[in-house]
Every structure is written in structure tokens, then in C-alpha cells.
Design an enzyme around this catalytic site. Structure first.
Site, mmCIF file in Angstrom:
data_model
loop_
_atom_site.group_PDB
_atom_site.id
_atom_site.type_symbol
_atom_site.label_atom_id
_atom_site.label_comp_id
_atom_site.label_asym_id
_atom_site.label_seq_id
_atom_site.Cartn_x
_atom_site.Cartn_y
_atom_site.Cartn_z
ATOM 1 N N SER A 277 0.918 -1.125 -0.156
ATOM 2 C CA SER A 277 -0.069 0.187 0.240
ATOM 3 C C SER A 277 0.871 1.949 0.327
ATOM 4 O O SER A 277 0.160 2.752 -0.230
ATOM 5 C CB SER A 277 -0.936 -0.435 1.519
ATOM 6 O OG SER A 277 -0.276 0.459 2.677
ATOM 7 N N CYS A 278 2.634 1.349 -0.042
ATOM 8 C CA CYS A 278 2.667 2.445 0.562
ATOM 9 C C CYS A 278 3.842 2.621 -0.592
ATOM 10 O O CYS A 278 3.756 3.470 -1.568
ATOM 11 C CB CYS A 278 4.043 2.240 1.614
ATOM 12 S SG CYS A 278 3.072 2.191 3.237
ATOM 13 N N PHE A 279 4.767 1.809 -1.018
ATOM 14 C CA PHE A 279 6.014 2.053 -2.024
ATOM 15 C C PHE A 279 5.207 1.983 -3.267
ATOM 16 O O PHE A 279 5.561 3.467 -3.770
ATOM 17 C CB PHE A 279 6.992 0.571 -2.554
ATOM 18 C CG PHE A 279 7.578 0.790 -1.571
ATOM 19 C CD1 PHE A 279 7.798 1.559 0.165
ATOM 20 C CD2 PHE A 279 8.957 0.082 -1.228
ATOM 21 C CE1 PHE A 279 8.741 1.238 1.181
ATOM 22 C CE2 PHE A 279 10.002 -0.473 -0.200
ATOM 23 C CZ PHE A 279 10.281 0.711 0.694
#
Length: 440
Positions: A277-279
Site C-alpha cells: 500500500s505504500c511504496f
């Protein structure tokens, strides 16, 4: 302290449970009644190691959940831990954050002048926990809260930035024993005092560095952190791809260069790439923001592009050994990383798509993420074990490095053609199988 947290996803639920464990009284606010009910029952709504015991221990005591934003009025500070996904062009989607900020402001306005147990009539701190582009808090979120609440920033309203640095699969540990705590304010001493009180148990116990900075700097620190790590993974994957072409073991190379203190061994495991969900969304958002400012971020763009190509390289290695059209192929691992059931941007998604494009009969298995991936690929067959997925398969693609895959041995004997392409260096070479490592 009395703390309210808006959003009960991977970040919000973990932060809420951890703060309750530290001794704070925490109220989780979420629009999803099923999530709220789960927390109230003492059940974590997500799979995260170490989270279930905390939710179970403090639910109904120091941890509560509700759909009512009015709960913010009885708290000292409110954290916004809402999703900030990508738009189609890669830019950040602030719809959830804007709605949450407005709801918090309206709740504060409804309590002003009334009979409340809290101190919101005097001062309330809103903390942006979610990842947002520099300037978002100052230019977008603070004005929304101020207008909706009728309060004045710097007087009876504070708005700060406190980015999270929690990895899925180790989020509880990362919160409790962080490398750093970043506090971004506009010089508001009351905001700093409240945040210092909130994190005091962690800072004292672990001697954690506290970075006090501006709000824009705090917003950028999170993006810079993730961009640097994503680029490091893509760089070692690029080097690993070259190693594969020359018959060099990229892991032996990585072990040696990791001894250089300027490089370090962290994030040097080459393979099929990063997801989650972040990178992906953070890199996309930072690239989009840079391009919006008429700057071309060449390294960041290259890191993203190389990551997108790794799943196809995995499939190409399988193609070298077997024609998969009309045949059974096992995909081992669906979560984007071990320790979580999150399949957002998992490398398994393009792998499954590539197999389907080749006409393969895909059988997938993950210890915890089968149900989550079924929403993406309902027609795929989902096995209840690795052994079941491998049975009769002409090939196996290893996409997530779950520990249980390291112990597979006799299970490969049930394959029709024992071709194993490992994208995570988790399976050991052995007699009786055709083994290909992605970068070794």
C-alpha cells in the site's frame, strides 16, 4: 491521554491498539460498522502479527470503537489515519482525508459551547498520520478543519503532521520500537507538548530520536523515506538481473556489498519486486508531484519502471522450460509480503495476469491472503495448501517468501513437470526439480 483515531485500516488499528497498550484511552472511529464491531469484540479487523493480542487485551477497557465522530470531543487529540490512494495519473487522492477532516471539524463545532467532558472548547490538536504531499496539511486539511469547526489555527485549534513508519507484517514492533518519531508543526508549542506526552513511553523506554520539524518537511520525510527504500530495492534488482545474465549469484554479491557501512545489508534481497500500500502509491505520488512542478525525477521513474518489469522476467524464465497453455501452474504466495493478508499491488497480480494471458490454468495458494486475492481473480482456483497447489502442476512460481515455502520438499514430487521459478530465494535447490532463481 484521551486519543481519537479516524480510520481503522492497517495504520489506524495498529496505532490505536499500541497507544492503548501504552496506557492511553483510545477511541477508533470508522465508517465501516463491521470493522467497529470487530474491534469492540476484541478482534483485529486485519491480519497483523502481534495485533490480535493487543486488541483483545484492551477492547472495552482502554480501546473503544465507534462510527460516531462526536467521540473526538472527549479527546485531547485526533489522528487522521485515512487512506490516500493514487488517482489514475498517479497523483494523490485526498477524498477520504478531506471528508475525515471535515467530519472532525463539524464534530468539534457541535461540541463547542455545550456540556462535554473534554477540553475541546479550549484547544484541540488534529494530527495528520496519513501520507500526504508537502503542503497538503497547510493548504488543504487545516483550512477544512478550521472552516468546519469555526476555530482558529494557533489559538483553539492545532494541526500537526506525524507520519507513520510501520511495515505491514511488523507494524506493532515498528510502532513500539521505532527508528525515529517525526513531529511536524508550525511552531505550535502546545501541539509539540501533546505529541511529546503521547509518545513519552516509547521515547523514554527506547531512547528514540525525535525529529521536530515543519509540517511540509514532515510530509516530505515520509515520501523521501519510502522513495529511497524503493529505489534501493530496484537498484539491487537491476544488479541482480545483470548477475543472472552472467551466471552470477546476486545474493552472494549483495552479502558482500552489504558489509560496506555506506550501503548496509537492509533491502538488498533481489527478486520479483515490491508492492503493498505504500511504496507504489507513494512513489507515484512523488513522481506526479515532481512532474507537476516541471521536474523530471529520472531515478524515481526508473525505480518504478524496473519494478514493474520484474514479474514478466519471472514469467519469461518459466517460458524457457515449459509451455503453459492449457496446463496447471501453481502460484505460491499472494500477499505482497509475508506476515500480512494485504494484496494491494502484490507482485502476484501481474504474475497471475501473465499466466492467464498465456492460457494457463492457474492454481494459487497463500497462507492468509486467498480470500483477498479472490476479489481480484474470482475465476482462479485457490488451494488450501502448497502441496495441493503443486499437485499436477507443470510449473510453480514463488512470489511471496512465506517461511513454509522454505520447507517444501517432497511436495514437488507430485508435480507433472517439476519446474520451480523462485522470485524470493525461499525454496532450496534439490534433485528432482528444475530450479530457476530470478536473479541467481
Amino acid at each position: 491521554m484521551d486519543v481519537s483515531i479516524v480510520g481503522s485500516g492497517y495504520v489506524g488499528t495498529t496505532v490505536a491498539a499500541c497507544l492503548a497498550d501504552l496506557g492511553h484511552d483510545v477511541t477508533a472511529i470508522d465508517v465501516d460498522e463491521d470493522v467497529v464491531d470487530a474491534i469492540e469484540r476484541g478482534e483485529a479487523p486485519i491480519h497483523e502479527p502481534g495485533l490480535d493480542p493487543l486488541v483483545s487485551a484492551w477492547a472495552g477497557k482502554r480501546l473503544h470503537a465507534t462510527t460516531d465522530y462526536g467521540a473526538v470531543r472527549d479527546t485531547d487529540l485526533t489522528m487522521l489515519a485515512l487512506p490516500t490512494p493514487s488517482n489514475d495519473d498517479g497523483s494523490i487522492d485526498l477524498d477520504a482525508m478531506n471528508a475525515g477532516a471535515r467530519s472532525v471539524g463539524e464534530a468539534l463545532a457541535a461540541g463547542d459551547g455545550g456540556d462535554t467532558d473534554g477540553s475541546t472548547d479550549d484547544y484541540h490538536l488534529v494530527v495528520v498520520k496519513s501520507t500526504v504531499i508537502p503542503g497538503t496539511t497547510e493548504d488543504v486539511l487545516e483550512p477544512i478543519v478550521a472552516e468546519a469547526s469555526g476555530r482558529t489555527p494557533g489559538e483553539d485549534l492545532g494541526v500537526a503532521v506525524n507520519p507513520e513508519f510501520q511495515r505491514e507484517g511488523s507494524a506493532v514492533e515498528d510502532f513500539m520500537e521505532p527508528d525515529k518519531i517525526v513531529l511536524g508543526t508550525d511552531g505550535d508549542s502546545r501541539a509539540l507538548d501533546l505529541l511529546a506526552e503521547c509518545y513519552e513511553p516509547i521515547v523514554v523506554d527506547w531512547d528514540v530520536p525525535v525529529v521536530e520539524t515543519g509540517r511540509r518537511e514532515a510530509e516530505m520525510i515520509k515520501y523521501a523515506n519510502n522513495a529511497f527504500l524503493a529505489a534501493k530495492v530496484s537498484l539491487i534488482n537491476d544488479i541482480g538481473n545483470v548477475c543472472k545474465e552472467y551466471g552470477v549469484d546476486a545474493y552472494e554479491v549483495a552479502e558482500a556489498i552489504g558489509l560496506d557501512h555506506r550501503i548496509s545489508e537492509a533491502f538488498l534481497r533481489s527478486g520479483v519486486g515490491w508492492g503493498g500500500s505504500c511504496f507504489p502509491k507513494d512513489l507515484d505520488a512523488l513522481i506526479a508531484a515532481a512532474e507537476d512542478a516541471d521536474y523530471e525525477p529520472l531515478v524515481l521513474t526508473a525505480a518504478r519502471d524496473l519494478n514493474d518489469e520484474q514479474p514478466e522476467r519471472l514469467l519469461d524464465l518459466l517460458d524457457e522450460h515449459v509451455e503453459v497453455a492449457g496446463k496447471r501452474v501453481a502460484v505460491l504466495g499472494l500477499a505482497f509480503k509475508p506476515g500480512t493478508d494485504d494484496v494491494r499491488n502484490s507482485r502476484a497480480i501481474p504474475v497471475v495476469e501473465g499466466l492467464q494471458d498465456r492460457g494457463a490454468d492457474v492454481v494459487a495458494y497463500d497462507p492468509v491472503a486467498n480470500d483477498a486475492m479472490r476479489e481480484h481473480f474470482p475465476a482462479v482456483t485457490y488451494a488450501d495448501s502448497a502441496a495441493s497447489a503443486l499437485d499436477g502442476a507443470v510449473g510453480a512460481l514463488v512470489v511471496t517468501d512465506w517461511d513454509e515455502f522454505a520447507t517444501l520438499d517432497a511436495e514437488f514430487d507430485a508435480m507433472a513437470e517439476p519446474v520451480v521459478v523462485d522470485g524470493r530465494r525461499i525454496v532450496s535447490r534439490r534433485e528432482g526439480i528444475v530450479y530457476e532463481g530470478l536473479t541467481w
